[in-house]
Design a protein around this motif. Structure first.
Motif, short mmCIF file in Angstrom:
data_model
loop_
_atom_site.label_atom_id
_atom_site.label_comp_id
_atom_site.label_asym_id
_atom_site.label_seq_id
_atom_site.Cartn_x
_atom_site.Cartn_y
_atom_site.Cartn_z
N GLU A 1 0.83 -1.22 0.00
CA GLU A 1 0.00 0.00 0.00
C GLU A 1 0.86 1.26 0.00
OE1 GLU A 1 -3.43 0.88 -0.14
OE2 GLU A 1 -3.30 -1.12 -0.99
N ALA B 1 2.25 1.67 -3.55
CA ALA B 1 1.25 2.00 -4.59
C ALA B 1 -0.13 2.01 -3.95
CB ALA B 1 1.31 0.98 -5.72
N LYS C 1 -3.71 1.73 -3.01
CA LYS C 1 -4.91 1.22 -3.68
C LYS C 1 -5.96 2.31 -3.83
CE LYS C 1 -7.98 -2.78 -3.28
NZ LYS C 1 -8.30 -3.94 -2.44
N LEU D 1 -5.71 5.15 -4.85
CA LEU D 1 -5.56 5.87 -6.12
C LEU D 1 -6.02 5.04 -7.32
CD1 LEU D 1 -2.09 7.56 -5.58
CD2 LEU D 1 -4.36 8.59 -5.36
N ARG D 2 -6.43 3.79 -7.09
CA ARG D 2 -6.83 2.91 -8.19
C ARG D 2 -8.28 2.43 -8.08
NH1 ARG D 2 -2.42 0.53 -5.95
NH2 ARG D 2 -3.52 -1.40 -5.51
N LYS D 3 -9.00 2.90 -7.11
CA LYS D 3 -10.34 2.38 -6.86
C LYS D 3 -11.43 3.34 -7.34
CE LYS D 3 -11.29 -0.82 -4.66
NZ LYS D 3 -11.86 -2.06 -4.98
N ALA E 1 -11.69 7.05 -9.58
CA ALA E 1 -12.37 7.11 -10.88
C ALA E 1 -13.46 8.19 -10.84
CB ALA E 1 -12.97 5.76 -11.24
N ARG F 1 -3.40 12.76 -6.18
CA ARG F 1 -2.26 11.94 -6.60
C ARG F 1 -0.95 12.59 -6.16
NH1 ARG F 1 -3.07 8.51 -10.39
NH2 ARG F 1 -4.54 9.81 -11.52
#
Length: 178
Positions: A145, A148, A150, A152-154, A158, A172
């Protein structure tokens, strides 16, 4: 979506065990960060309280429950700030999200859901994580974590990229700076 579960019942049992472990973790280490007031995870005989609800009495000794402070979801807070034209206030909220995430990490905890727009919110001026069903205490996951996030990817990211692209970039950058 539970690995090695052969039936829905097996999957449900695994998810229940994970949720209970997450609730216990929140109770033990994250009361302030989660707005958790009380976690009563097994029947007892020492509360001696009942709750009157819709004309019936509920014996709290016999019930399993969580009691948390009510929070306004971060998504609503961001929408309100942006509707007022308070871009700086919305950026501060995202910086508070980064700070809370780092706080959880410093306590050795990862939020596996990581949907910040719906699972984090404000109690007054304090940002909390109010969806506490998928907290993990795992050093390997913690390192992943930190490398990278998570978050920022969930779905929350979006949503932020669709609705407020400059705020998504701010979030970010805030993670990269800390």
């Amino acid at each position: 979506w539970v690995k090695d579960a052969k039936t829905e019942l097996e999957a449900a049992a695994v998810l229940l065990r994970r949720s209970e472990a997450s609730y216990r973790l929140a109770e033990a280490r994250l009361a302030a960060e989660t707005g958790l007031v009380a976690a009563h995870l097994q029947p007892t005989s020492d509360i001696h309280l009942s709750l009157q609800l819709e004309g019936r009495s509920i014996d709290l000794d016999k019930e399993i429950f969580l009691l948390q402070r009510r929070a306004q979801p971060l998504r609503e807070s961001l929408d309100q700030a942006m509707a007022r034209g308070d871009h700086a206030g919305a950026q501060r909220m995202l910086e508070e999200l980064v700070a809370l995430t780092h706080r959880l990490w410093s306590l050795g905890v990862v939020d596996d859901t990581a949907n910040f727009h719906t699972n984090y919110g404000y109690v007054g001026k304090q940002l909390i994580l109010f969806d506490i069903g998928e907290l993990i205490d795992d050093p390997v996951r913690l390192q992943a974590e930190r490398a990278a996030p998570k978050l920022l990817r969930k779905k929350g990211m979006a949503w932020l990229m669709r609705k407020y692209p400059p705020l998504a970039e701010h979030l970010r950058r805030a993670f990269m700076l800390n």
